[in-house]
Structure formats: C-alpha cells, structure tokens
Write an enzyme that holds these catalytic residues in place. Structure first.
Site, PDB file in Angstrom:
ATOM      1  N   LYS A  47      -1.267  -5.912   7.383  1.00 49.90           N
ATOM      2  CA  LYS A  47      -2.075  -6.837   8.190  1.00 49.90           C
ATOM      3  C   LYS A  47      -2.743  -7.897   7.313  1.00 49.90           C
ATOM      4  O   LYS A  47      -3.408  -7.587   6.335  1.00 49.90           O
ATOM      5  CB  LYS A  47      -3.151  -6.051   8.949  1.00 49.90           C
ATOM      6  CG  LYS A  47      -4.110  -6.934   9.754  1.00 49.90           C
ATOM      7  CD  LYS A  47      -5.266  -6.127  10.299  1.00 49.90           C
ATOM      8  CE  LYS A  47      -6.350  -6.988  10.926  1.00 49.90           C
ATOM      9  NZ  LYS A  47      -6.983  -7.928   9.973  1.00 49.90           N
ATOM     10  N   LEU A  82      -8.086  -2.081  12.037  1.00 46.20           N
ATOM     11  CA  LEU A  82      -8.648  -2.699  10.841  1.00 46.20           C
ATOM     12  C   LEU A  82      -9.461  -3.896  11.308  1.00 46.20           C
ATOM     13  O   LEU A  82      -9.070  -4.592  12.246  1.00 46.20           O
ATOM     14  CB  LEU A  82      -7.544  -3.162   9.877  1.00 46.20           C
ATOM     15  CG  LEU A  82      -6.745  -2.065   9.156  1.00 46.20           C
ATOM     16  CD1 LEU A  82      -5.651  -2.692   8.295  1.00 46.20           C
ATOM     17  CD2 LEU A  82      -7.639  -1.185   8.300  1.00 46.20           C
ATOM     18  N   ASP A  83     -10.603  -4.129  10.661  1.00 46.64           N
ATOM     19  CA  ASP A  83     -11.464  -5.240  11.041  1.00 46.64           C
ATOM     20  C   ASP A  83     -10.727  -6.573  10.941  1.00 46.64           C
ATOM     21  O   ASP A  83      -9.719  -6.701  10.235  1.00 46.64           O
ATOM     22  CB  ASP A  83     -12.703  -5.290  10.145  1.00 46.64           C
ATOM     23  CG  ASP A  83     -13.592  -4.071  10.312  1.00 46.64           C
ATOM     24  OD1 ASP A  83     -13.529  -3.425  11.374  1.00 46.64           O
ATOM     25  OD2 ASP A  83     -14.343  -3.775   9.365  1.00 46.64           O
ATOM     26  N   PHE A  84     -11.271  -7.571  11.608  1.00 49.82           N
ATOM     27  CA  PHE A  84     -10.706  -8.922  11.633  1.00 49.82           C
ATOM     28  C   PHE A  84     -10.391  -9.442  10.234  1.00 49.82           C
ATOM     29  O   PHE A  84      -9.323 -10.006   9.987  1.00 49.82           O
ATOM     30  CB  PHE A  84     -11.711  -9.850  12.325  1.00 49.82           C
ATOM     31  CG  PHE A  84     -11.230 -11.259  12.545  1.00 49.82           C
ATOM     32  CD1 PHE A  84     -10.248 -11.544  13.483  1.00 49.82           C
ATOM     33  CD2 PHE A  84     -11.779 -12.308  11.823  1.00 49.82           C
ATOM     34  CE1 PHE A  84      -9.812 -12.845  13.698  1.00 49.82           C
ATOM     35  CE2 PHE A  84     -11.360 -13.616  12.030  1.00 49.82           C
ATOM     36  CZ  PHE A  84     -10.375 -13.885  12.965  1.00 49.82           C
ATOM     37  N   THR A  86     -10.304  -7.506   7.404  1.00 48.67           N
ATOM     38  CA  THR A  86      -9.737  -6.473   6.536  1.00 48.67           C
ATOM     39  C   THR A  86      -8.219  -6.593   6.538  1.00 48.67           C
ATOM     40  O   THR A  86      -7.594  -6.840   7.567  1.00 48.67           O
ATOM     41  CB  THR A  86     -10.151  -5.077   7.021  1.00 48.67           C
ATOM     42  OG1 THR A  86     -11.575  -4.966   6.977  1.00 48.67           O
ATOM     43  CG2 THR A  86      -9.561  -3.989   6.136  1.00 48.67           C
TER      44      THR A  86
END
Length: 225
Positions: A47, A82-84, A86
C-alpha cells in the site's frame, strides 16, 4: 464485506467469517451472484501513502480497491486496515474465516513495522515499548523493538507487535515522546512484503497460504488460486 457489498440470500452481511452452505445459499456481491464453492483468493499488496483501506470512499479519496483485481475476484476484501499515510503490507482475501482469525486478538498474529520517529529515541525510551505502555484503551502487550539507525533529529526503529488496536504504533511512539514521521509494515504473520513494488500486488504462493493457515490454527486443506 464491511462495506455492505455482500449479501447472503438477499440479506446484506457485514460480519467477517459468516458461514454459508454453497449447496443452499445464494451469495451476491454488488448484486451479482458469485460461486461460493470456488477456491479462495489470497493476495499481498504494498500500500502506498495517501490511500484509504476501504473498497469505496464517499469523500472520493483513492482506495485500495483501485489497485487490486476486484472485478476478477468478487468478494475480495482487505484483512484489517492501514492508516491513510501508512505504507506497506496489506493482505487481501475472499476467505472470511481466515481473515477473522488473523484479526482476532486471541490469535496474537505478529506484525512488523519500520518506523521513522522524531528525535533521538534512547534505549530507555524504547524499553518502555518492550515492557508495554499505558494507552487510553489499556496497557500494550510487550513488543519486540530494535534501533536500525539514528541521527540527531530522527530514529529509525523496527517494532513487532501482536495486537491490532487503532493507530496503535503511532500512539505508542507518541506516548514515549517520539511521534511517528513515517510508518511502513513489512510483515503480517509469515507473509513478508519483500519483492512487491510500491502500489503492486501478488498472489500468495500455496506454501504461503499453508503458513498463513497454520499461523491461525486452520487445517492445511484450503484451496488456492
């Protein structure tokens, strides 16, 4: 499933791990019937930052669904989030049971992150992460932590945790006074990100699927495609 795109016998289901009988039940994704008897799909995705871990976004932000073969694999969904901002390893599957087990707190599946944090983190500070720090939702479990490199302004750290609380790694580092500048996940259980380019994905090998199933105490007889 959590996005409400999947229905069983005409009823929308959002809970991961819902069981169906392929000989009786009708499963649809976005209104299109799918075969629940087909072999499950398992993917690993690297990602990039600036992407939300959802299959759709009402705010129009880029989503992970734009990078993986959703059309060819109805029912494909990310395992956790996963965070924006990360980056790194995110697993996808059509197998609700394994996803549920991977995310369940009782399984303690290890996830390893590389962290660039603000300031020069001392061994005493990092030891607090190893011992467990008190967050607003309780004390964290002991973590494996090692310094990879440091300078006067930043420290590059590897941390392995077996929990999955919201924004946990970021909150842990903020608690010790070293806010996260960059966060990248490199492993999820036995699966590693090595060899997967930024914003790229690959199918897990049969051996990796067996290892993943063993990590959550599932039999090794799952089909793979």
């Amino acid at each position: 499933m959590t996005a409400g795109r999947v229905a069983v016998n005409g009823v929308v289901v959002t809970e991961l791990g819902v069981k169906v009988d392929p000989l009786v039940d009708t499963v649809t994704v976005d209104g299109r019937r799918v075969s629940v008897a087909s072999a499950p799909v398992y993917l690993a995705f690297n990602k990039p930052a600036g992407v939300v871990t959802t299959m759709s976004d009402p705010q129009g932000r880029p989503t992970v669904a734009q990078f993986v073969p959703v059309a060819q694999n109805p029912g494909l969904f990310p395992v956790g989030r996963l965070d924006f901002d990360t980056t790194g390893l995110l697993l996808f599957t059509t197998d609700g049971e394994i996803a549920h087990r991977l995310l369940h707190p009782s399984r303690h599946v290890e996830k390893v992150y590389r962290v660039l944090c603000d300031g020069r983190a001392s061994e005493a500070s990092l030891q607090r992460l190893r011992d467990g720090v008190a967050l607003d939702d309780g004390v964290t479990a002991p973590a494996r932590v090692k310094t990879l490199r440091s300078s006067g302004a930043t420290t590059y750290v590897e941390i392995a945790i077996r929990e999955g609380r919201k924004r946990q790694v970021r909150r842990m580092f903020s608690k010790i006074g070293h806010p996260v500048l960059e966060l990248h996940r490199v492993t999820f259980g036995p699966i590693a990100i090595e060899g997967i380019g930024r914003a790229a994905w690959r199918a897990l090998t049969p051996a990796e699927v067996v290892a993943l199933r063993r990590a959550v105490d599932m039999p090794d007889d799952g089909g793979v495609r």
